[in-house]
Design a protein around this motif. Structure first.
Motif, PDB file in Angstrom:
ATOM      1  N   SER A  18       0.820  -1.203   0.000  1.00 47.91           N
ATOM      2  CA  SER A  18       0.000   0.000   0.000  1.00 47.91           C
ATOM      3  C   SER A  18       0.855   1.254   0.000  1.00 47.91           C
ATOM      4  N   MET A  21       2.079   3.964   4.714  1.00 44.85           N
ATOM      5  CA  MET A  21       0.811   4.230   5.365  1.00 44.85           C
ATOM      6  C   MET A  21       0.938   4.126   6.891  1.00 44.85           C
ATOM      7  N   ARG A 336      -3.032  -0.806  -2.128  1.00 38.92           N
ATOM      8  CA  ARG A 336      -3.390   0.618  -2.041  1.00 38.92           C
ATOM      9  C   ARG A 336      -4.730   0.793  -2.772  1.00 38.92           C
ATOM     10  N   HIS A 338      -7.314   3.215  -2.288  1.00 36.95           N
ATOM     11  CA  HIS A 338      -8.038   4.448  -1.990  1.00 36.95           C
ATOM     12  C   HIS A 338      -9.027   4.850  -3.095  1.00 36.95           C
ATOM     13  N   ASP A 348       2.309  -1.048  -4.450  1.00 37.42           N
ATOM     14  CA  ASP A 348       3.429  -0.154  -4.157  1.00 37.42           C
ATOM     15  C   ASP A 348       4.588  -0.989  -3.619  1.00 37.42           C
TER      16      ASP A 348
END
Length: 398
Positions: A18, A21, A336, A338, A348
């Motif tokens: 991700s 984070m 990831r 979002h 990522d």
């Protein structure tokens, strides 16, 4: 795995694709920071002197006049805003968040009023300031910034993030020129940015960084900029900054991480990340309903991600269902997601341990083959997913 601290604490062995984070621990702390933190933990030290050492290190790497370490970049926003309000007036520092008699208006472009886990504007308000939006979410102009400045304006905040609207905004140089023409200092939130010098060079009076993201330090925030403003930020520890303080280990850890940054093999890091991207691209290349493309970082960090588009009609699974299934089981992969409602998520590679890219590839194949062989397509309600996530937040600590 047997000696993994997560096993002892009863935690899942998640693999993070991700990014940096906070919800996943932000980053893998570099050995130099771990060593520095461990060494200082059992020793007494005068925190003001330790922060002076940090200031010199921050100044050397950023080109700032001075710097200090705080609890997080979010704390840095609050402290920097407070610093513009109080300066070094100790009585005013003790009064905050009561801003009576102080300049208390902070300008920010509407398109920069985003959430990084909490609203940016809340970090501003915590200092006792009032948020003044500039422009509209997708359209802001220099004349709007100029027109919003009053005798009550104390600062202007500029956010650098993949979360902000990426078009129609006032560029930083123009933003700073307009603010400075009116005597207003500029605070740049650059939490997850590689560039340690460019924002100050572009006109920021204070630049804020996370110590625990790309730098690979402990949870912390780095404040860099003009000496008088940094001093005023540090003095907030006598007031609202007390609850945002950091211990000796965090200050020392930031020093260790910054020193390691100077000698890090950045090209080698990029090569390892590219190796993972290439593997995932090959893994997904022949999968029906899957399109994987390299996507450069939107704020120009030297980092690429793999953007994975999922056509549920052909892949027989939605992007959000694939993300959720990857996050389950005894080899959970956190992607990831979002923007998953648009039919894609990102992989990522910046926080992988050695060989974890192979596990990610294996899990992608595993879940896509399960979906392909299922009797019915895997297509849950996106709205229900959101409601479940909200309910899970409210269920903590159960």
């Amino acid at each position: 795995m047997k000696n993994d601290i997560r096993t002892r604490l009863g935690l899942r062995h998640v693999i993070n694709v991700s990014g940096t984070m906070t919800s996943l621990g932000a980053s893998i702390v570099v050995p130099e920071a771990v060593e520095t933190m461990s060494a200082v933990l059992t020793e007494w030290t005068e925190i003001s002197d330790l922060q002076r050492t940090a200031s010199r290190t921050i100044a050397r790497l950023t080109g700032a006049e001075a710097g200090c370490v705080t609890a997080s970049c979010s704390a840095g926003i609050t402290l920097a805003v407070a610093a513009t309000m109080t300066g070094s007036d100790l009585a005013a520092i003790e009064r905050l968040p009561d801003a009576t008699g102080l300049k208390d208006e902070v300008l920010i472009q509407s398109g920069h009023m985003v959430s990084y886990g909490a609203p940016v504007e809340q970090a501003i308000r915590l200092a006792g300031a009032k948020v003044v939006p500039v422009g509209q979410a997708t359209s802001a102009h220099a004349y709007q910034l100029d027109g919003a400045i009053t005798e009550k304006t104390t600062a202007a905040v500029f956010v650098v993030s993949h979360h902000v609207v990426d078009y129609g905004q006032i560029p930083l140089r123009t933003f700073a020129e307009v603010a400075h023409a009116n005597g207003v200092p500029v605070i740049v939130d650059a939490a997850s940015e590689y560039d340690l010098r460019g924002f100050l060079e572009a006109g920021a009076d204070i630049a804020l960084y996370s110590g625990h993201k790309f730098l690979g330090g402990p949870t912390s925030g780095i404040i860099a900029g003009r000496k008088n403003l940094v001093r005023a930020c540090y003095l907030q520890n006598r007031g609202i900054g007390r609850g945002m303080k950091v211990g000796k280990e965090s200050v020392a850890g930031v020093i260790g991480a910054l020193e390691a940054w100077e000698t890090r093999d950045h090209a080698g890091v990029r090569a390892r990340e590219q190796k993972a991207l290439d593997l995932w691209g090959r893994t997904l290349a022949s999968r029906p309903g899957i399109k994987a493309v390299i996507d450069p970082d939107p704020t120009n960090n030297p980092l690429d991600r793999l953007k994975v588009f999922i056509d549920p009609a052909e892949a027989r699974i939605t992007a959000w269902d694939l993300a959720d299934r990857l996050a389950q089981g005894d080899r959970p992969i956190i992607v990831r997601d979002h923007e998953v409602e648009h039919g894609y998520f990102y992989l990522d590679p910046c926080n992988l341990h050695p060989e974890e890219e192979e596990i990610v590839a294996s899990r992608l194949v595993e879940e896509l083959e399960k979906a392909d062989s299922a009797l019915e397509p895997v297509a849950s309600s996106l709205e229900e997913r959101r409601l479940r996530q909200e309910a899970a937040v409210l269920d903590w600590p159960d």
